[in-house]
Enzyme design. Structure first.
Site, PDB file in Angstrom:
ATOM      1  N   LYS A   1       0.605  -1.310  -0.142  1.00 40.48           N
ATOM      2  CA  LYS A   1       0.035   0.010  -0.039  1.00 40.48           C
ATOM      3  C   LYS A   1       1.016   1.264   0.135  1.00 40.48           C
ATOM      4  O   LYS A   1       0.489   2.224  -0.884  1.00 40.48           O
ATOM      5  CB  LYS A   1      -0.916  -0.063   1.170  1.00 40.48           C
ATOM      6  CG  LYS A   1      -2.163  -1.051   1.234  1.00 40.48           C
ATOM      7  CD  LYS A   1      -2.861  -1.093   2.548  1.00 40.48           C
ATOM      8  CE  LYS A   1      -3.840  -2.418   2.145  1.00 40.48           C
ATOM      9  NZ  LYS A   1      -4.401  -2.772   3.242  1.00 40.48           N
TER      10      LYS A   1
ATOM     11  N   ASP B   1     -11.022   2.988   3.939  1.00 38.79           N
ATOM     12  CA  ASP B   1     -11.481   1.631   3.940  1.00 38.79           C
ATOM     13  C   ASP B   1     -13.206   1.397   3.793  1.00 38.79           C
ATOM     14  O   ASP B   1     -13.464   0.121   3.540  1.00 38.79           O
ATOM     15  CB  ASP B   1     -10.858   0.671   5.148  1.00 38.79           C
ATOM     16  CG  ASP B   1      -9.901  -0.218   4.642  1.00 38.79           C
ATOM     17  OD1 ASP B   1      -9.677  -0.571   3.552  1.00 38.79           O
ATOM     18  OD2 ASP B   1      -9.065  -0.836   5.456  1.00 38.79           O
TER      19      ASP B   1
ATOM     20  N   GLN C   1      -4.893  -1.405   9.494  1.00 39.38           N
ATOM     21  CA  GLN C   1      -4.663  -2.957   8.806  1.00 39.38           C
ATOM     22  C   GLN C   1      -5.192  -3.759   9.841  1.00 39.38           C
ATOM     23  O   GLN C   1      -4.655  -3.844  10.767  1.00 39.38           O
ATOM     24  CB  GLN C   1      -3.195  -3.088   8.716  1.00 39.38           C
ATOM     25  CG  GLN C   1      -2.738  -4.303   7.946  1.00 39.38           C
ATOM     26  CD  GLN C   1      -3.372  -4.482   6.534  1.00 39.38           C
ATOM     27  OE1 GLN C   1      -3.321  -3.538   5.731  1.00 39.38           O
ATOM     28  NE2 GLN C   1      -4.110  -5.559   6.092  1.00 39.38           N
TER      29      GLN C   1
END
Ligand code: NAP
Length: 301
Positions: free
Chosen positions: A54, A121, A98
């Site tokens: 990422k 997200d 994460q």
């Protein structure tokens, strides 16, 4: 192999990232530097690889990235303090936590602590609720990438019957909401669905997000269906370790109109849509700030 049937995730992701890079350049011309903060708690090897990818991708498209690595014994309160700090920092536009987190951390509390406008997200309940109302919000990256692939492959999705296999919060449910928003008729199957093959065989579009290697063979598919395979499963094959999807690719290929490979299908789209969400968030935050200062000026003068 019928390569014309392959839905190429790498090529589609490259197209999305090119657009993102152009958007980043336009934002920089307005003195806005899109920035993404990634939080990794613990030392899960797979998560470390995901985070590294990422960060690399962000750098490639000109997004500033900040990595916050916290030790496994970090408490929920310590994590919440970092999130609050990032929420308050106007130079940060996206905050990504994460997953999975160590078991002792309250995952829901942590995800809910991320400011909804920085929730790249798309897991905050405000964004989840907005998506289920059919509004344009920061939507989860993997299903957004799947929808993009379907639009590129099928064109108009209106009226198509889509079957989503899997109902997780990160893939199955938001996938179903995005397909509904695109005017598909949607059926969601899960581990308690009786006769899933029978239902799945009625679908024009199948999205497999199960996490069971090669579960879906030709007996699940209507001839000519379009298949998006989200699954990433590591198996031992002839003494070799390799990745396969939830769909038995080789046995269904002759049966389908188009299908994503694993790897090289949905995977690259997930990161591309994370970058897209970061730029969308940066633009929205800048516009909100501008409206606030304009309102302030109007109230003063
Ligand atoms: P998950 O949270 O484990 O959910 C799996 C879903 O599949 C559950 O809803 C489960 O039903 C359902 N299911 C299990 N067995 C089934 C069966 N035999 N028939 C029908 N449904 C069944 O998994 P996830 O996080 O959604 O991920 C799914 C797969 O996608 C995994 O392989 C994961 O690695 C992969 N993935 C890929 C990406 C990417 O970027 N390509 C991103 C995220 C995930 P119940 O709800 O009833 O248990």
């Amino acid at each position: 192999m019928n390569t014309h049937k392959l839905i190429d995730g790498k090529a589609n992701a490259a197209r999305v990232l090119l657009q993102v890079r152009e958007d980043v350049e336009r934002l920089r011309e307005q003195a806005i530097e899109p920035a993404l903060a990634v939080i990794l708690v613990g030392s899960d090897p797979a998560s470390q690889v995901y985070v590294r990818n990422k960060i690399l991708r962000a750098e490639e498209v000109g997004i500033r990235s900040l990595e916050h690595r916290l030790s496994t014994d970090t408490s929920t309160e310590q994590l919440l303090m970092l999130i609050a700090h990032l929420n308050a920092d106007r130079s940060i536009h996206g905050v990504l936590l994460q997953l999975p987190l160590p078991a002792h951390i309250d995952e829901l509390r942590a995800l809910e602590a991320i400011a909804p406008d920085k929730d790249v997200d798309g897991f905050h309940s405000q964004n989840v609720g907005g998506l289920s109302q059919g509004r344009t919000v920061l939507a989860p990256c993997t299903p957004s990438g799947c929808l993009y692939l379907l639009e590129q492959t099928c064109g108009d999705l209106r009226g198509k019957h889509a079957v989503v296999i899997g109902r997780s919060n990160i893939v199955g449910k938001p996938m179903a909401a995005l397909l509904l928003r695109a005017d598909c008729s949607v059926t969601v199957l899960h581990s308690r669905s009786p006769s899933p093959q029978l239902l799945c065989r009625q679908a024009d579009i199948v999205i497999a997000a199960v996490g069971r290697p090669r579960l879906i063979d030709a007996s699940w598919l209507k001839p000519g269906a379009v298949v998006i395979d989200v699954g990433i499963n590591r198996i031992e094959d002839d003494g070799r370790s390799r990745l396969v999807g939830d769909v038995d690719f080789d046995s269904v290929l002759a049966h389908v109109t188009a299908i994503t490979p694993v790897p090289g299908g949905v995977g690259p789209m997930t990161i591309a849509f994370l970058m897209k969400n970061t730029v969308t968030a940066a633009l929205a935050q800048h516009q909100a700030l501008r409206s606030q200062s304009e309102a302030l000026c109007r109230s003063i003068y």
